[in-house]
Design a protein around this motif. Sequence first.
Motif, short mmCIF file in Angstrom:
data_model
loop_
_atom_site.label_atom_id
_atom_site.label_comp_id
_atom_site.label_asym_id
_atom_site.label_seq_id
_atom_site.Cartn_x
_atom_site.Cartn_y
_atom_site.Cartn_z
N ASP A 300 28.82 6.98 -21.38
CA ASP A 300 29.06 8.39 -21.08
C ASP A 300 30.01 8.41 -19.77
OD1 ASP A 300 29.31 11.04 -21.39
OD2 ASP A 300 27.27 11.39 -20.98
N ALA A 301 30.75 9.49 -19.63
CA ALA A 301 31.46 9.64 -18.35
C ALA A 301 31.27 11.17 -18.04
CB ALA A 301 33.05 9.37 -18.66
N ASP A 302 31.33 11.37 -16.75
CA ASP A 302 31.28 12.62 -16.01
C ASP A 302 32.60 13.35 -15.93
OD1 ASP A 302 30.74 14.92 -14.52
OD2 ASP A 302 29.96 13.90 -13.06
N PRO A 303 32.85 14.37 -16.85
CA PRO A 303 34.20 15.13 -16.86
C PRO A 303 34.33 16.00 -16.01
CG PRO A 303 33.00 15.82 -18.82
CD PRO A 303 31.97 15.04 -17.85
N THR A 304 33.21 16.47 -15.28
CA THR A 304 33.12 17.66 -14.32
C THR A 304 34.44 17.77 -13.47
OG1 THR A 304 30.79 17.36 -14.16
CG2 THR A 304 31.77 18.85 -12.77
N GLN A 305 34.89 16.98 -12.73
CA GLN A 305 36.24 17.24 -11.99
C GLN A 305 37.45 17.43 -12.53
OE1 GLN A 305 36.50 13.72 -9.31
NE2 GLN A 305 34.86 14.50 -7.86
N GLU A 306 37.54 16.69 -13.96
CA GLU A 306 38.54 16.96 -14.67
C GLU A 306 38.55 18.22 -15.47
OE1 GLU A 306 39.66 12.47 -16.50
OE2 GLU A 306 38.77 13.97 -17.79
N GLU A 307 37.56 18.64 -15.89
CA GLU A 307 37.54 19.92 -16.23
C GLU A 307 37.46 21.22 -15.45
OE1 GLU A 307 36.91 20.97 -19.71
OE2 GLU A 307 37.67 19.09 -19.86
N ALA A 308 37.08 20.86 -14.05
CA ALA A 308 37.43 21.76 -13.18
C ALA A 308 38.85 22.09 -12.71
CB ALA A 308 36.64 21.68 -11.84
N ALA A 309 39.39 20.74 -12.69
CA ALA A 309 40.86 21.05 -12.76
C ALA A 309 41.60 21.79 -13.69
CB ALA A 309 41.50 19.63 -12.41
N ARG A 310 41.14 21.51 -14.95
CA ARG A 310 41.88 21.95 -16.34
C ARG A 310 41.61 23.52 -16.11
NH1 ARG A 310 40.18 23.95 -20.87
NH2 ARG A 310 38.03 23.50 -20.57
N LEU A 311 40.61 24.14 -15.88
CA LEU A 311 40.05 25.44 -15.76
C LEU A 311 41.12 26.34 -14.64
CD1 LEU A 311 36.40 25.40 -16.38
CD2 LEU A 311 38.14 26.22 -17.79
N ARG A 312 41.09 25.40 -13.63
CA ARG A 312 42.23 25.85 -12.52
C ARG A 312 43.46 25.96 -12.77
NH1 ARG A 312 38.78 22.53 -9.12
NH2 ARG A 312 40.45 21.04 -9.17
N GLN A 313 43.87 25.04 -13.61
CA GLN A 313 45.36 25.24 -13.96
C GLN A 313 45.55 26.20 -15.11
OE1 GLN A 313 47.62 23.65 -12.91
NE2 GLN A 313 49.40 24.11 -14.09
N GLU A 314 44.36 26.47 -15.93
CA GLU A 314 44.54 27.75 -16.89
C GLU A 314 44.63 29.03 -16.03
OE1 GLU A 314 41.64 27.56 -19.81
OE2 GLU A 314 42.25 25.61 -20.89
N VAL A 315 43.70 29.11 -14.98
CA VAL A 315 43.86 30.27 -14.20
C VAL A 315 45.14 30.59 -13.74
CG1 VAL A 315 42.72 31.57 -12.21
CG2 VAL A 315 41.31 30.20 -13.61
#
Length: 342
Positions: A300-315
């Motif tokens: 498994d891998a922790d995608p938290t930072q990647e997902e936070a960056a993705r959501l910021r980019q969407e905003v």
Amino acid sequence: MQEKSLRQLLDEARRQIEVTEDELVEARRRRQLLANALERAFPGSTIYFNGSVAHGDANTPLTDVDLGAKLSPVDAEGFGPDGSDALPLMERARDAIREDLADEFPKLTVEVAGRRRAVLVRFGDPVTAGQPDFTADVMTAIPHPSREGLYIPNMEIPDKWDRADPITHTEMVLEAIDMTEKTFARAVRLLKHWNCTHSKPLCSWNIKALALESITTPMPLIDALQAFFAHAAREFKSGQTQDPAGVAGPIPLNLSISEVRKRMDTARDYIDLAIQHEAEGRPLSAQHALSRVFPEIVPDADPTQEEAARLRQEVLLSGNAASGLGVVTVTPALISTRAWGA
């Protein structure tokens, strides 16, 4: 953690589970001993090999091997749905196996009583260290009058015989491995492991039958898995998988078809999601999605930072915190520790 591509993760995963050369050599040696005993018991018969060792998709630990004898017309005389059941043939095979192998394998047992289809051979000696035993299913089959396929024993139905075509099945699988430059076998190994870690919805032959229709050219393993699960999800909407050789009936399922469809749909969604994340430059999110399909062999891998960056980019782009299909979205099917929504 070190970022890896889906290709790297799947290559590492398949190498963890693929059978070793030592296991294969010993399994094939024992299979040949059984074949020799069958040839002696039934002169003029055609010995055939089937199952994972014959098909080139065995995983470790290796616990069994499969083979059979297609009897000559002389030995098959009087047997079949309009004649006798296979018990005398199975007993004949049992006696020959005991006589030929008992000296080398002192704990050998060969069972016929209560067996549905095949003689069960227990060697009392595993091929893979740490396993309790190594076994073999030995079939005594007779030619079908149409010359298409065989009659194989089925002691649990009134006719006592079923139609099947294990010889053609092996030929089809080996041809697929060659046509796909081994992608077929490598994908099947992974799919069999997925099956075993998700309640075994399918038998191994059902996996291969579906793969014969969906993995037909050389391709990356992740693409082969995507093709398989997409095809399987569509196929199970219309019912069970049909015999690729066109001889036997539909392939039985181990779970209800609704449960099978649930597992196929969820695995398909995770594979699609992994591919999407990798294409959009989120390798940890891709690995996290893939690990839901193969939790024991893909870390498994922790995608938290990647997902936070993705959501910021969407905003920034839209002004809305759209959830999309991200792994961190709170959706039951996507937070499950297994690749099925249950």
